[in-house]
Design an enzyme around this catalytic site. Structure first.
Site, PDB file in Angstrom:
ATOM      1  N   GLU A  87     -10.446  61.735 -68.065  1.00 41.37           N
ATOM      2  CA  GLU A  87      -9.066  62.034 -68.773  1.00 41.37           C
ATOM      3  C   GLU A  87      -8.782  63.290 -69.318  1.00 41.37           C
ATOM      4  OE1 GLU A  87      -7.595  58.541 -70.781  1.00 41.37           O
ATOM      5  OE2 GLU A  87      -6.214  59.519 -71.847  1.00 41.37           O
ATOM      6  N   LYS A 271      -8.064  51.637 -77.843  1.00 38.71           N
ATOM      7  CA  LYS A 271      -8.201  52.304 -76.677  1.00 38.71           C
ATOM      8  C   LYS A 271      -8.343  54.090 -76.839  1.00 38.71           C
ATOM      9  CE  LYS A 271      -7.696  54.071 -72.306  1.00 38.71           C
ATOM     10  NZ  LYS A 271      -7.399  55.521 -72.017  1.00 38.71           N
ATOM     11  N   ASP A 287     -24.863  52.417 -73.102  1.00 35.75           N
ATOM     12  CA  ASP A 287     -24.359  51.442 -72.329  1.00 35.75           C
ATOM     13  C   ASP A 287     -22.794  51.230 -73.037  1.00 35.75           C
ATOM     14  OD1 ASP A 287     -23.208  48.984 -71.670  1.00 35.75           O
ATOM     15  OD2 ASP A 287     -25.171  47.859 -71.786  1.00 35.75           O
ATOM     16  N   HIS A 385       0.040  65.966 -72.514  1.00 34.93           N
ATOM     17  CA  HIS A 385      -0.380  65.647 -71.083  1.00 34.93           C
ATOM     18  C   HIS A 385      -0.013  66.234 -69.926  1.00 34.93           C
ATOM     19  CE1 HIS A 385      -2.972  61.824 -71.113  1.00 34.93           C
ATOM     20  NE2 HIS A 385      -2.471  61.594 -72.545  1.00 34.93           N
TER      21      HIS A 385
HETATM   22  C1  MEV Z   1      -4.304  57.263 -73.765  1.00 31.02           C
HETATM   23  O1  MEV Z   1      -5.727  57.230 -73.027  1.00 31.02           O
HETATM   24  C2  MEV Z   1      -4.625  56.884 -75.184  1.00 31.02           C
HETATM   25  C3  MEV Z   1      -3.355  56.462 -75.937  1.00 31.02           C
HETATM   26  O2  MEV Z   1      -2.653  55.675 -75.382  1.00 31.02           O
HETATM   27  C4  MEV Z   1      -3.821  56.156 -77.375  1.00 31.02           C
HETATM   28  C5  MEV Z   1      -2.540  55.515 -78.335  1.00 31.02           C
HETATM   29  O3  MEV Z   1      -1.798  55.116 -77.887  1.00 31.02           O
HETATM   30  O4  MEV Z   1      -3.180  55.633 -79.391  1.00 31.02           O
HETATM   31  C6  MEV Z   1      -2.745  57.889 -76.253  1.00 31.02           C
END
Ligand code: MEV
Length: 430
Positions: A87, A271, A287, A385
């Protein structure tokens, strides 16, 4: 000492970057340490033959990019952090936040002892309470047996630490017992040692309880093996463009509040943390499914799914972040040992224990979380991004060399990042 600050790294060629890294790595005494063998990173690390021994039905290999996060300082020590992931923005985001954190002393990180939990499910027990107490009566004997299983682990200070018995009165099959074996696995991830110990204890537990030991397996909710990181970002460091430091700080805190109360947001927030955590876990051959499972189970430990991190301010108004999560990573076994690319990653970071690795990983998770919240709370995630995404689209359209940046830059100016447009621009440039 190693320095994690390397200016202009972004604009160098891959070879130049590798050379810079080797020059930057020093042992704590200041003399150059034996450099990591970065050759593994040019080839992807393992041969098809080695891969064939790793899993079943191998037909090939699947590579991912490996980047270096800069500027990290963990417990006063500079560290260059290898991150493996697909990513865009993640490595840049972590490096930038680590730079801001440096101004407040970097990341302070700690770990508990590396204690893993092995579970034994005991079914067909006539009297659960009686069986539970009978197991406790034999605890010393059971622990001694579990302790004798792995002499190497024992030599390094690991071994069986405790035994706990839980009762589940009501389940689809009625009541059963669960015995937890708490095992200090030192620098291993621990699954092998713990699973072996549980399998060894099973017949003894059956003899004691008169029941049948059904499952014998490690728990990925490694809540006795916790890594914690904290950072303080001086409020003035947070200012950029038209945003004041206070605005950015309060924006990050409000973003955290959202994740604290809403599981839909907390899943995405966590995430973002895992973007940082997993990429170091993968780079070191650990892992990541185990780490993911542990993280999300831990995030719901109080009965509702919430943020793994917290963001607030200190008495001087500086931004303070904390992250606390299970971190079952090792440096001595499995792929970490046999994968040369993972070996290079461990060596580059100069970690001597699994706990030191865990402390770096949790710091990267905190940095990554801050990068996402800072972007979301200010200009939005898409601006940063977009230019990185544009490079991927340019490559997908067939751009190579200098043309990648040129095509990407043109798409960003036009605010149209699409493969058909990239192909048109590329055609024009050629
Ligand atoms: C994207 O890989 C991760 C985000 O969505 C985390 C977040 O929203 O805090 C940008």
């Amino acid at each position: 000492m190693t320095t994690s600050r390397i200016s202009g790294f972004y604009n160098m060629t891959l070879e130049e970057r590798r050379e810079k890294i080797l020059n930057a790595v020093k042992s704590p005494s200041g003399t150059p340490q034996t450099p990591p063998d970065l050759g593994a990173w040019t080839t992807g690390g393992i041969s098809a033959e080695a891969a064939d021994h790793m899993i079943e039905n191998v037909v090939g290999m699947h590579s991912l990019p490996l980047g270096i996060a800069l500027n990290f300082q963990v417990n006063g020590r500079d560290v260059l952090v290898p991150m493996t992931l697909e990513e865009p923005s993640v490595v840049a985001g972590a490096s930038f936040m680590a730079k801001l954190a440096r101004a407040g002393g970097g990341y302070q990180a700690t770990t508990t002892d590396p204690l893993m939990i092995g579970q034994m499910q005991v079914i067909n027990v006539t009297n659960l309470n009686e069986a539970k107490l009978k197991i406790y009566e034999k605890k010393a004997e059971l622990l001694a047996e579990a302790d004798s299983i792995d002499p190497i682990l024992k030599k390094f200070g690991g071994g069986a630490r405790d035994l706990e018995v839980r009762i589940f009165e009501d389940s689809p099959i009625g009541g059963f017992l669960v015995v937890h074996l708490i095992y200090d696995v030192r620098d291993a991830m621990g699954a092998n040692a713990v699973n072996t110990a549980c399998e060894r204890l099973a017949p003894k537990i059956e003899a004691i309880t008169g029941g049948k030991v059904h499952l014998r397996i490690l728990s990925n909710l490694a809540d006795r093996r916790i890594a914690r990181a904290r950072c303080t970002i001086p409020v003035k460091e947070l200012a950029f463009d038209n945003f004041s430091g206070e605005q950015v700080r309060d924006g990050i805190i409000a973003a955290y509040a959202f994740a604290a109360v809403d599981p839909y947001r907390a899943a995405t927030h966590n995430k973002g943390i895992m973007n940082g955590v997993d990429s170091v876990v993968i780079a070191t051959g650990n892992d990541w499914r185990a780490i993911e499972a542990g993280a999300h189970a831990y995030a719901v430990k109080n009965g509702h799914y919430t943020s793994l991190s917290t963001w607030g301010k200190d008495s001087e108004g500086n931004l303070v972040g904390t992250l606390e999560m299970p971190m079952a990573v090792g440096i001595v076994g499995g792929a970490t040992k046999v994968h040369p690319a993972a070996q290079a990653a461990v060596k580059l970071m100069g970690v001597k224990t699994a706990n030191e690795l865990a402390e770096i990983i949790v710091s990267v998770g905190l940095a990554q979380n801050m990068a996402a919240l800072r972007a979301l709370a200010t200009e939005g995630i898409q601006r940063g991004h977009m230019s990185l995404h544009a490079r991927q689209v340019a490559i997908a359209a067939g751009a190579t060399g200098d043309l990648v940046e040129k095509v990407a830059a043109q798409m960003v100016v036009e605010k149209v990042v699409r493969i058909d447009r990239a192909e048109e621009i590329l055609k024009g440039m050629k």
